[in-house]
Design a protein around this motif. Sequence first.
Motif, short mmCIF file in Angstrom:
data_model
loop_
_atom_site.label_atom_id
_atom_site.label_comp_id
_atom_site.label_asym_id
_atom_site.label_seq_id
_atom_site.Cartn_x
_atom_site.Cartn_y
_atom_site.Cartn_z
N THR A 108 0.83 -1.30 -0.05
CA THR A 108 -0.09 -0.07 -0.19
C THR A 108 0.76 1.15 0.03
O THR A 108 0.92 2.26 -0.59
N ILE A 109 1.77 1.26 0.87
CA ILE A 109 2.87 2.45 0.87
C ILE A 109 3.60 2.57 -0.16
O ILE A 109 3.66 3.97 -0.85
N ILE A 110 3.98 1.55 -0.95
CA ILE A 110 4.80 1.55 -1.86
C ILE A 110 4.26 2.23 -3.06
O ILE A 110 4.54 2.97 -4.03
N GLY A 111 2.89 1.84 -3.33
CA GLY A 111 1.88 2.17 -4.27
C GLY A 111 1.66 3.78 -4.28
O GLY A 111 1.90 4.68 -5.39
N TYR A 112 1.58 4.29 -3.25
CA TYR A 112 1.24 5.59 -3.14
C TYR A 112 2.46 6.61 -3.32
O TYR A 112 2.50 7.60 -3.78
N LEU A 113 3.58 5.97 -2.71
CA LEU A 113 4.92 6.68 -3.12
C LEU A 113 5.27 6.69 -4.45
O LEU A 113 5.83 7.84 -4.88
N ALA A 114 5.03 5.81 -5.17
CA ALA A 114 5.31 5.59 -6.43
C ALA A 114 4.27 6.64 -7.28
O ALA A 114 4.91 7.34 -8.08
N TYR A 125 4.10 2.19 -12.87
CA TYR A 125 3.73 0.95 -13.31
C TYR A 125 4.33 0.03 -12.12
O TYR A 125 3.26 -0.87 -11.64
N LEU A 126 5.48 -0.20 -11.99
CA LEU A 126 6.08 -0.86 -10.98
C LEU A 126 5.61 -0.84 -9.62
O LEU A 126 5.18 -1.75 -8.98
N GLY A 127 5.63 0.39 -9.25
CA GLY A 127 5.14 0.84 -7.79
C GLY A 127 3.91 0.59 -7.31
O GLY A 127 3.35 -0.14 -6.34
N PHE A 128 3.01 1.26 -8.13
CA PHE A 128 1.48 1.33 -7.96
C PHE A 128 0.72 0.06 -8.57
O PHE A 128 0.12 -0.38 -7.81
N SER A 129 1.02 -0.25 -9.68
CA SER A 129 0.33 -1.30 -10.39
C SER A 129 0.78 -2.68 -9.97
O SER A 129 -0.24 -3.53 -9.74
N VAL A 130 2.15 -2.89 -9.88
CA VAL A 130 2.67 -3.96 -9.41
C VAL A 130 2.73 -4.32 -7.79
O VAL A 130 1.68 -5.22 -7.56
N PHE A 131 3.38 -3.37 -7.25
CA PHE A 131 3.52 -3.80 -5.85
C PHE A 131 2.26 -3.27 -5.23
O PHE A 131 1.98 -4.23 -4.30
N GLY A 132 1.72 -2.11 -5.64
CA GLY A 132 0.44 -1.96 -4.85
C GLY A 132 -0.53 -2.97 -5.14
O GLY A 132 -1.43 -3.02 -4.39
#
Length: 454
Positions: A108-114, A125-132
């Motif tokens: 969740t936090i990785i997605g919003y940071l991205a 794409y990597l941070g929000f779409s994949v990890f989020g």
Amino acid sequence: MTGYREIIDGNGRLYRLGETDRQLMGRSRRWMVFLPWAAMMAISSSEYAFTSAEDTLSEAHGWHGAHIFWLLGVWVFFQAAIAFPTGKLRESGRLSAKAAMMCGAAGTIIGYLALAYAPHVLVAYLGFSVFGGLGAGMVYATCVNMVGKWYPERKGGKTGFVNGGFAYGSVPFIFIFTNYMDVGNYGPVLVGVGIFLAVAVAATGFFFKDPPKNWWPAHVDPLKVADDPKVRRSLSKNPPAVKQYTPREAARTPVLYLMWVCLLMTAGVNIFGIAFQVPFGKEMGFAGGIVALAMSLKAIVNGTGRGVIGWISDRYGRRQTLTIVCWVLGLAQFAVFLSGSLGNMPLFLLASMISGFGGGAIFPLFAAMTADFFGENNNASNYGMVYSSKLVSGLVGSGLGAVVVGVWGYGGAFVLAGCIGLFTGALSFMLKQPGRSGSGPDVDAVPMTRATVG
């Protein structure tokens, strides 16, 4: 060690009786409804509020508009992709519910940071779409299946309530992203939201606990459910699975694939509405506040409808309720387009709410139906297989939906979505519980075996 006994009914299904919820985890099983519900609310903004941030993200990062829809589509892809692996790891004991929720909080936090600081759209794409997406999927799979395990005798209403959090939890963030966030403050806003939601996921997940395999509430005898009219009505309309199917066994039944197709089509229609209602409303001339209100009402009704429809399905049957919901979802797409084309704001708001109701109700119905058909022990894996249809529906509803809008316009896209919903309703008549020849449960069967365990 807590004492319990095991009963095998006339169909060969085993029930573990005698242990109360308080004996097993020191508190009421209601905690395993409200905690997953809160966690589901925390992850909902990534899907339901994302397009409300569309204009700000596009302007701030210089991303082309199509990237916004594909970012959401890929997020949905990974959110669905992780469901089956999470279920397998959970049921094998290699991943606890608490650990799954901590992973979800990190995603969740990785997605919003991205979204806040991505130097390039590929990083988003990597941070929000994949990890989020992976984080949200682990939370979703854990929460939805947790409640079914603790309420095997009346899972529809409880599953619907928990599932509802995945929609209306986004409402405050729809307004924040639409009316407050801009290119001057989007970074701190997104980071603040991400931290708040990640903490909420971790805090609730810390208290998660599974019941033992085959557990059944001590106060409900599965062989004498006639003593409880509410339970008997629920089990007569939605008989328990004839046995606990493993994922391999479930995969051999044709109904699993039919459920996959039905969820694919209805989820695609739902995601299409989430992705395109805001831009469609703006193009039709509605003010940003009205569009945000319409999307918020859609999310509220989407969420509350899940709980209501779960309760209705307990009373009148899961399959019968699903058929009506599919038809409502299909007809609502025609109403959204018609009201928007006419510039009729009240009708647009009403059609949006009806669309949200239909789009939200399908998920708890399929979650509860999977447990009805294949049992609770492996429901995380079995529902993960059914839910994997969202791998495709997310890309179709959001990404490919953008292509259809570009070629056919909003009119063609909404008409196509409506027809898909109506067709799925007709297809749902073919959904039948595997292994049961009669129309109801063998609730008064004499146990074949009884064993007492100290």
